[in-house]
Write a protein that holds these residues in place. Structure first.
Motif, short mmCIF file in Angstrom:
data_model
loop_
_atom_site.label_atom_id
_atom_site.label_comp_id
_atom_site.label_asym_id
_atom_site.label_seq_id
_atom_site.Cartn_x
_atom_site.Cartn_y
_atom_site.Cartn_z
N ALA A 1 0.82 -1.21 0.00
CA ALA A 1 0.00 0.00 0.00
C ALA A 1 0.85 1.26 0.00
CB ALA A 1 -0.93 -0.01 1.21
N MET B 1 2.06 1.86 -3.42
CA MET B 1 0.94 2.30 -4.25
C MET B 1 0.65 3.78 -4.03
SD MET B 1 -1.58 -1.02 -3.82
CE MET B 1 -3.02 -0.18 -4.48
N TYR C 1 1.67 -1.51 -10.45
CA TYR C 1 1.78 -2.85 -9.89
C TYR C 1 3.07 -3.52 -10.33
CZ TYR C 1 -3.14 -2.54 -8.49
OH TYR C 1 -4.32 -2.17 -7.91
N GLU D 1 -1.15 -7.72 -7.47
CA GLU D 1 -2.55 -7.40 -7.75
C GLU D 1 -3.47 -8.06 -6.74
OE1 GLU D 1 -3.19 -8.53 -11.79
OE2 GLU D 1 -2.44 -6.64 -12.58
N ALA E 1 -3.22 -6.08 -3.58
CA ALA E 1 -3.91 -4.79 -3.75
C ALA E 1 -5.42 -4.97 -3.62
CB ALA E 1 -3.55 -4.17 -5.09
N LEU F 1 -7.51 -3.24 -0.52
CA LEU F 1 -8.58 -2.28 -0.81
C LEU F 1 -9.88 -2.73 -0.16
CD1 LEU F 1 -7.90 -1.40 -4.56
CD2 LEU F 1 -7.45 0.03 -2.57
N LYS G 1 -11.77 1.57 -5.26
CA LYS G 1 -10.76 1.69 -6.31
C LYS G 1 -9.47 2.26 -5.74
CE LYS G 1 -13.24 5.87 -7.75
NZ LYS G 1 -13.95 6.52 -8.86
N ARG G 2 -8.42 2.08 -6.52
CA ARG G 2 -7.08 2.44 -6.07
C ARG G 2 -6.93 3.94 -5.80
NH1 ARG G 2 -1.17 1.04 -8.75
NH2 ARG G 2 -0.04 2.56 -7.53
N THR G 3 -7.62 4.77 -6.57
CA THR G 3 -7.46 6.21 -6.42
C THR G 3 -7.94 6.71 -5.06
OG1 THR G 3 -9.58 6.50 -7.55
CG2 THR G 3 -7.58 6.70 -8.89
#
Length: 794
Positions: A738, A741, A747, A762, A765, A769, A776-778
């Motif tokens: 994290a 990220m 990734y 992945e 991740a 999350l 989502k990642r954002t």
């Protein structure tokens, strides 16, 4: 003693100390309860720096304060006496006089109970042990913190050992940025808006590469960061990679040219001087291991030194004790030993200078070649899964063994390893198909190097057969990933080589071509080719190959719904069950499900698919589960009533098909290149698309992709798994992923930094999350991480 007096004898404790808070707390807790704590670790890992921080932290709480006793300047082992140790302590504590000795120190320390930091004990370990034992016996309240490359081995004195590892990648990046900033360098990656700044993200990628090349050692990070005042990150990375010994040096004008920490090389020179001749010899040979290995593997390869195996085992233990060898856990969860890259290059340089590099590489490649050969002979049986996982655990070493054989011109041997690796079927159960393709491609390219004048690239029929088998093997692996064009190029090259040497098509070529035709196109021509391969693989040593040819022969008939498809599948199941090979049995059930589906025998298809799912889930066959989920979706779809289709079952089919699709993406398979399976997927999607409204369909597809890890339960139970609630807690590894990220790494970049596969990253991740309740990642920011707790230690 005043607070000022207590700290006056300590070095200044300014500047960054990143990533050592947990170790600092642990050492201070241990010192509260134990008289002796030893900080161990490889050279440059930051033992002295942490010890000084701890001394400054506890000085005020000790009646006599704390002091650092520097022992590095004392003569090496065998010439330093315990009296010299006492004298050094006396000078550091201020108790030195003409009668300085044990009695004087005991009297002084009894009145001024202190923390003694004995720094750099490794080269004078024997007199230090004697002095520490006597002092602790004479001064009950004394606390001693020692720093050393190896423990003092004073169990009877209650010694507690804290081993310092190199920094984590994220901490190493932070430390490097702090050192660079302190030296006046201004990097965009160190700015507050780094996550959204393209220049900062590019710099961060470069810094990640650099800190990994420097083994994440604080000393190396500090020395290298000084170059940024006069050079760029790109140039610095090149310099470190090309010649670390002349790059990672102390550039300060006041630096001592001959100081132990004035250059990275001097750190290893010091480590080398501490080793016995046997340890030095084993260090050299271990340098051919580019990845962690179990102790028995190190001993087996180092038998080429001529040392007896017990002597090698003692040398390995000595190198570990001196923290030249580091310890970790392999992908198979087995303890493994390894040299940091700095120590590995140092040993390799010594090995080459001794003229022993070819011999050591040959010993390494022979050992791992024998492992793949044994796996081919042993994998078909009750221990099948253990054998295949054992090969997978050694995949990095096997790749290195191939590279060594290529480098030494042993191309026949390189071909043999590649073919045996694929014949073991380990990459299909455990992953690594892309790795196998890369390895095979390297071998094939080696044959196409310009040969010496008058010598052909292939030296004779034996080389031709093995190269053709390697090409065919490469083609077979390539088609399983969904790239038929490249696969048939390789198969055509194999055919051409057979023709050039006037050879009949060999069994590996028959199998590869038949398998490729079946998987890529569902071509009926695959069936006779695979039947011919089955017949050709009739020797006892090719029993596993016969089994695989039988599997593909039956599967090829299932793809085209041939009249005898169910009989062929039943024959394959009978043979697999006779061998008691669980992975093969699981695939035999899958092939039977495929054949039954093709003939619309849905009850049998459902039962066979269920058995395949149960077995594949139990043995962790990610590859097999992917295709079983697709077949499960197809069975549900074919079971729908054409006139009154069940909406819930249509939703279930869509969900399972989406989960299978996501798993294909994660294992790196291009279904468009696997026409029979692509058509199966298309039939499912067309049917559910005709039953469900677009919004419902999209909702099922999205949920199936997101929760693909729960798909097996849904396929088996017909009940949608309950959604798991976010916990807000991350494992240590998830937290590390994290952090990278949040810094803006992709990734692929995170995978490279943490030595993981992109697929694994992945997975981490997706799970982190979910644990944080993010969609989502954002949405993942530093503020979110700061609020997140840490759960288990995974």
């Amino acid at each position: 003693m005043s607070e000022n007096d207590r700290s006056a004898r300590l070095p200044l404790d300014y500047g960054p100390l990143v990533g050592r808070l947990a170790e600092e707390r642990r050492v201070m807790t241990l010192l509260d309860r134990n008289p002796l704590v030893t900080l161990t670790g490889t050279g440059g890992v930051g033992k002295t720096r942490l010890a000084v921080r701890i001394a400054n932290s506890v000085a005020a709480s000790m009646p006599g304060g704390a002091c650092v006793v520097e022992l590095a300047g004392l003569p090496p082992l065998g010439t330093t006496t315990v009296q010299q140790i006492y004298a050094a302590i006396g000078r550091a504590t201020g108790s030195f006089n003409q009668q300085s000795g044990l009695d004087v120190l005991v009297d002084y320390l009894d009145e001024h109970r202190s923390l003694l930091v004995l720094d750099n004990c490794e080269h004078v370990a024997a007199p230090v042990r004697e002095a520490v034992t006597a002092l602790l016996a004479g001064v009950p309240g004394l606390r001693i913190l020692a720093t050393s490359r190896q423990p003092l081995h004073l169990h009877e004195a209650g010694e507690q050992v804290v081993d310092l590892a190199p920094l984590s990648t994220t901490d190493a990046i932070e430390a490097f940025l702090a050192y660079a900033s302190a030296g006046g360098a201004r990097l965009a990656a160190g700015g507050t808006g780094a996550a959204s700044d393209p220049q900062a993200r590019a710099e961060l990628q470069q810094i990640t590469t650099l800190v990994e090349a420097l083994d994440r050692l604080p000393l190396a990070l500090r020395l290298a960061s000084a170059w940024l005042a006069t050079t760029s990150l790109a140039v610095l990375i090149h310099a470190v990679t090309a010649d670390r010994w002349h790059t990672v040096v102390d550039l300060r004008p006041e630096a001592e040219p001959d100081g132990r920490h004035s250059a990275l090389r001097r750190v290893d020179d010091w480590s080398w001087s501490l080793c016995t001749p046997a340890e030095q010899q084993v260090w050299q040979w271990i340098s051919v291991f580019r990845n962690p290995a179990a102790q028995h593997e190190l001993v087996a390869v180092c038998a080429g030194t001529g040392l007896a195996r017990p002597a090698i085992a003692r040398a390995v233990a000595g190198l570990r004790d001196k923290r030249i060898l580091s310890a970790g856990i392999g992908r198979d969860r087995v303890p493994r030993l390894y040299l940091l890259e700095t120590e590995r290059q140092y040993g390799a340089e010594k090995l080459a200078a001794a003229g022993l590099l070819p011999a050591a590489r040959a010993a390494h490649s022979s050992y791992y070649a024998s492992l793949t050969t044994a796996a081919v002979a042993d994998w078909m049986g009750p221990a099948e899964v253990e054998v295949l996982h054992g090969v997978h655990a050694q995949l990095d070493h096997i790749a290195n063994a191939v590279d060594y054989r290529i480098a030494d011109g042993e191309l026949v041997g390189a071909c043999t390893i590649v073919c045996d690796l694929t014949r073991s079927r380990s990459p299909f159960l455990c992953g690594g198909l892309s790795d196998v393709r890369d390895i095979a491609d390297r071998v094939i390219r080696a044959f196409h190097r310009p040969p010496p004048a008058g010598e052909p690239a292939v030296g004779g029929p034996q080389e031709a057969v093995l190269l053709a088998a390697t090409m065919a093997t490469d083609g077979w692996v390539t088609v399983t990933q969904g790239f038929p064009d490249r696969a048939f190029e390789l198969i055509a090259a194999s055919h051409k080589l057979h023709e050039q040497w006037q050879l009949e098509p060999t069994p590996p070529l028959l199998f590869a071509e038949g398998g490729a035709l079946a998987l890529a196109y569902g071509d009926p021509a695959a069936v006779p080719l695979l039947d011919a391969a089955r017949t050709a693989f009739d020797a006892p040593e090719t029993g596993g190959d016969h089994q695989m040819a039988t599997m593909m022969w039956a599967m090829a008939q299932g793809f085209i719904a041939a009249p005898d498809a169910e009989a062929a599948a039943a024959e394959y199941l009978r043979v697999a069950q006779g061998a008691q090979a669980p992975w093969n049995v699981s695939w035999a059930h899958w092939v039977r499900a495929l054949a039954a589906l093709g003939h619309h025998h849905l009850a049998d298809a459902r039962d066979q698919c269920r058995q395949a799912l149960l077995l594949q889930d139990g043995i962790g066959d990610l590859w097999g589960l992917t295709w079983s989920l697709l077949v499960a979706a197809a069975i549900v779809t074919e079971s729908l009533d054409p006139d009154r289709p069940d909406q819930r079952q249509a939703q279930r089919a869509a969900w399972l098909a989406a989960a299978a699709e996501e798993r294909r993406r994660l294992i790196g398979v291009r279904i468009a290149g696997l026409r029979p399976l692509a058509q199966l997927h298309e039939r499912v999607m067309a049917r559910v698309g005709a039953v469900l409204d677009p919004r419902t369909l999209e909702r099922q597809l999205d949920d199936g992709r997101r929760r693909h890890h729960q798909a097996v339960d849904y396929a088996l139970d017909d009940r949608r798994p309950a959604r798991q609630h976010p916990t807000g807690k991350l494992t240590r590894r998830q937290l590390e992923v994290a952090r990278l990220m949040v810094r803006g790494l992709t990734y692929a970049q995170v995978a490279e930094a943490l030595h993981l596969s992109e697929r694994t990253v992945e997975g981490y991740a997706a799970d982190l999350l979910h644990r944080l309740g993010l969609d989502k990642r954002t949405q993942l920011t530093q503020d979110v991480l700061d609020r997140a707790g840490t759960g288990d230690g995974g």
